[in-house]
Design a protein around this motif. Structure first.
Motif, PDB file in Angstrom:
ATOM      1  N   UNK A 170      38.081  57.601  80.933  1.00 11.81           N
ATOM      2  CA  UNK A 170      36.997  57.004  80.887  1.00 11.81           C
ATOM      3  C   UNK A 170      36.178  57.093  79.333  1.00 11.81           C
ATOM      4  N   UNK A 171      36.593  58.358  79.075  1.00  7.66           N
ATOM      5  CA  UNK A 171      35.925  58.895  77.599  1.00  7.66           C
ATOM      6  C   UNK A 171      36.715  58.014  76.544  1.00  7.66           C
ATOM      7  N   UNK A 172      37.770  58.098  76.648  1.00  5.54           N
ATOM      8  CA  UNK A 172      38.884  57.125  75.503  1.00  5.54           C
ATOM      9  C   UNK A 172      38.347  55.598  75.613  1.00  5.54           C
ATOM     10  N   UNK A 173      38.286  55.133  76.821  1.00  4.15           N
ATOM     11  CA  UNK A 173      38.133  53.840  76.901  1.00  4.15           C
ATOM     12  C   UNK A 173      36.713  53.749  76.378  1.00  4.15           C
ATOM     13  N   UNK A 174      35.586  54.720  76.541  1.00  4.73           N
ATOM     14  CA  UNK A 174      34.412  54.260  75.912  1.00  4.73           C
ATOM     15  C   UNK A 174      34.511  54.323  74.561  1.00  4.73           C
ATOM     16  N   UNK A 175      35.282  55.119  73.914  1.00  2.84           N
ATOM     17  CA  UNK A 175      35.436  54.936  72.561  1.00  2.84           C
ATOM     18  C   UNK A 175      35.987  54.025  71.984  1.00  2.84           C
ATOM     19  N   UNK A 176      37.076  53.335  72.633  1.00 10.08           N
ATOM     20  CA  UNK A 176      37.512  51.896  72.212  1.00 10.08           C
ATOM     21  C   UNK A 176      36.485  50.798  72.192  1.00 10.08           C
ATOM     22  N   UNK A 177      35.811  51.151  73.348  1.00  8.22           N
ATOM     23  CA  UNK A 177      34.824  49.910  73.541  1.00  8.22           C
ATOM     24  C   UNK A 177      33.637  50.019  72.690  1.00  8.22           C
ATOM     25  N   UNK A 178      33.377  51.146  72.168  1.00  8.81           N
ATOM     26  CA  UNK A 178      32.353  51.356  70.872  1.00  8.81           C
ATOM     27  C   UNK A 178      32.921  50.955  69.566  1.00  8.81           C
TER      28      UNK A 178
END
Lengths: 83, 598
Positions: free
Chosen positions: B368-376
């Motif tokens: 979830x944290x990694x995805x949040x990084x890519x999404x931001x």
């Protein structure tokens, strides 16, 4: 039971090793086939098998950096602070 | 918690439970030990089901203290802390020393108090309670280094506490407000950064990270299980509460995630390796706080939740190995699978969870944290955290079990012959944690339902994420198969910033004893030759004056002061620095409060 299983596998270490390679190959090939690469976050991920290459490079870089950092004199005897 | 029900703070159950514990005798002792954390857990569940603000009391006129802020963010953290308290107590059930349980419960009470606190005063009270109580978990260990390690730990945390105190007192001076609420990155002041530094120290964010591997490797076997869960994750909660979206935390988080892996790759002590691994994993959470979006904060909470379970499990397995062999060094271990197969199984569950294997807890939280990084649109952050994922599997999933359970046993033969599985309660605790790691990884909606931001859609088992994860795991294993001897066991350690206060102090001593002493001696010689003769003449006059004029007046005062001094010092200075520290800190706190008051 667990011990017997390990002994069983240890007795066939070559087979286990080749089986392991087989699993790695299967995963990489499977991911080449199934992945929909149209909605990825960055262009790098459009490279086929990107995460496999990325991981191999990452793991080697981490080990290399750790060893290089240790060699600068950061690595020392365990009783360093007791002396 | 409305109407006829009063607010019962879960920390209070633990504190009263701890106070009564020394009076409970067998056969009631073990049931009682389990009952207290279970009641605490039930209280937490009850509170979480009734969100709101409780325990608001007025303090010294114009301040309000808030002991019970129950909202979506505090609920999930309190839930996992209370759950871990049950597992940790079960793991330590065989320990007969009351005081170890008392210290552990005070420590958990401090953590729950911080999580439910609504203002800085209550937060600080419980924050210091955590630091003091956990120090005793180190001091109770009988290793020769533990006393010194405990002092180092305490002093570092006192330093962090003072930073935090300075920060919120400064903030109070400008805003007149003690409430513990999100701070504004764009209107940051010195107070903001001091508070952040104080909280960061407990989260082991560089440059305040060295205390962690140092302290956790010296604690008692059961103490380390508690410590690995509470201090850093409570700090992550406070950062998520106050500093969500602060960009600097993204970079610090990524840096600490990588740093932890690099040190863990070379480490020879099981618990130091796990300590560095905590720094690495908390790096994900700190980066998640820094990203600060709804998905990232959910990821941070989920990862803290998962991390407490699997890291607790890894520390429990490490403790079993230390209990069985008396050593925590890889250079004394190896080949233990024959002796401790169940422990190996539990350690492997922890290892695959931390590595993010599908079906286990790390998989559904870390991503979830990694995805949040890519999404931001922070691709570098995403890639760096993926690199750490590979490193995590390399260190905790492969190097750790390989060096403990496989290869040749490198210690003494009689140690190997005696090595055995731990007592039933330790096994039960590890089994419980293993089941939970699996349950929250497989039935992940259970975990996602507790996360602070509702309505965020995230599916960890998408085909792309599965393919990505499996490639990372498979290729890391492939690399390990070829280089495992290059990251084997060596009886070495890696220096870190704690060198500054462990060896830097000696440097200061050397400076004082050698060069400064030499200058002092030389200066004394000059002084004797040049200054002494005239001085003798002058001093004869003053001696006469002193004898006849001043002494009469002074002697009376001096006697009075000496008497008072003796009375004070016999009360305050007992020759044990623990007490001196305690009194000093108490007085400093009172002085600061008085300063604000007037």
């Amino acid at each position: 039971m667990i011990v017997n299983l390990i002994e069983f596998l240890k007795a066939r270490s070559k087979l286990v090793r080749h089986g392991g390679y087989g699993i790695v190959a299967a995963i990489v090939i499977w991911s080449l086939i199934v992945i929909d690469r149209h909605h990825v976050h960055s262009w790098l991920e459009k490279i086929p098998g990107f995460w496999s290459l990325f991981t191999i490079v990452s793991a080697l870089v981490l080990v290399f950096v750790a060893k290089a950092w240790a060699k600068t004199g950061i690595e020392t005897d365990e009783d360093y602070y007791d002396r | 918690m409305t109407g006829n029900f009063g607010f019962l703070h879960p920390s209070l159950i633990l504190l009263v439970g701890a106070a009564l514990l020394p009076f409970i005798r067998d056969p009631f002792r073990k049931p009682y030990l389990l009952l207290v954390p279970i009641l605490t857990f039930l209280d937490v569940i009850f509170l979480n089901a009734n969100p709101g603000t409780y325990g608001v009391v007025s303090f010294m006129g114009d301040w309000t203290l808030t002991f019970g802020r129950v909202d979506s963010l505090s609920s999930v953290f309190a839930f996992i802390m209370a759950l871990m308290a049950i597992i940790g107590t079960l793991y330590g059930l065989h320990v007969d020393d009351h005081w170890q349980h008392v210290a552990a419960w005070f420590y958990v009470a401090g953590s729950l108090g911080v999580i439910y606190s609504g203002d800085y005063l209550v937060l600080f009270l419980f924050w210091e309670m955590m630091a003091f109580a956990s120090t005793f978990l180190i001091w109770f260990n009988t290793d020769k280094d533990s006393l010194a390690a405990g002092y180092r730990y305490l002093l570092v945390h006192m330093f962090g506490g003072v930073l935090l105190l300075l920060g919120f007192i400064l903030r109070y001076q400008t805003t007149g407000d003690f409430s513990f609420v999100p701070l504004d990155e764009h209107h940051s002041t010195l107070a903001t950064w001091l508070i952040m530094a104080g909280l960061m120290l407990n989260a082991a964010v560089p440059p305040f990270h060295s205390w962690l591997p140092d302290a956790y490797s010296k604690a008692t076997i059961t103490g380390a299980v508690f410590m690995c869960a509470f201090t850093t994750k409570t700090a992550v909660y406070t950062l998520a509460r106050a500093f969500a979206g602060f960009d600097v935390l993204i970079y610090l988080g990524v840096f600490m995630a990588i740093l932890g892996i690099i040190y863990a790759l070379k480490e020879n002590d099981v618990r130091r390796l796990l300590g560095w691994e905590i720094i690495s994993q908390v790096g994900y959470m700190v980066a998640g706080v820094g990203i600060g979006t709804a998905l990232a904060i959910n990821g941070t909470a989920a990862h803290a939740f998962a991390h407490i379970l699997y890291k607790g499990l890894l520390f429990m397995a490490a403790g079993s190995i230390i209990k069985a062999t008396g050593s925590s060094k890889f250079t004394d271990l190896g080949g233990l699978y024959k002796k401790m197969p169940m422990t190996m199984l539990f350690l492997l569950v922890g290892a695959v969870s931390v590595s993010g294997f599908p079906l286990f807890s790390g998989f559904v939280s870390k991503s979830m944290i990694i995805s949040a990084g890519f999404e931001e649109h922070l691709p570098l952050v995403g890639f760096a955290l993926m690199l750490v994922s590979a490193g995590t599997f390399l260190v905790a999933g492969l190097r750790l079990p390989n060096l403990i359970f496989f290869g040749e046993f490198k210690g003494k033969q009689e140690v190997y012959d005696k090595a055995a599985e731990p007592p039933w309660n330790m096994t039960m605790a590890m089994a419980a944690a293993s089941i939970l790691c699996f349950a929250f990884g497989t039935f992940y909606p259970m975990l996602y339902a507790m996360l602070p931001n509702a309505g965020i859609e995230y599916n960890p088992y998408s085909t792309y994420h599965m393919a990505e994860t499996l490639q990372v795991l498979a290729c890391t294993a492939l690399v390990f198969a070829f280089i495992k001897n290059r990251i084997g066991a060596k009886a070495n350690t890696m220096l870190d910033l704690d060198w500054l206060y462990r060896r830097g102090g000696r440097g200061f001593l050397w400076l004082a004893s050698k060069p400064i002493q030499a200058i002092d001696t030389a200066w004394g010689e000059v002084y004797r030759v040049v200054g002494l003769v005239p001085l003798m003449i002058v001093s004869r006059f003053w001696a006469w004056f002193d004898w006849h004029g001043i002494d009469g007046v002074v002697d009376g005062i001096a006697r009075g002061v000496r008497g008072l001094g003796q009375r004070v010092s016999s009360g305050l200075q007992r020759g044990q620095i623990q007490y001196s520290l305690f009194f000093t800190i108490t007085f400093a706190t009172l002085a600061l409060l008085a300063f604000v008051w007037f």
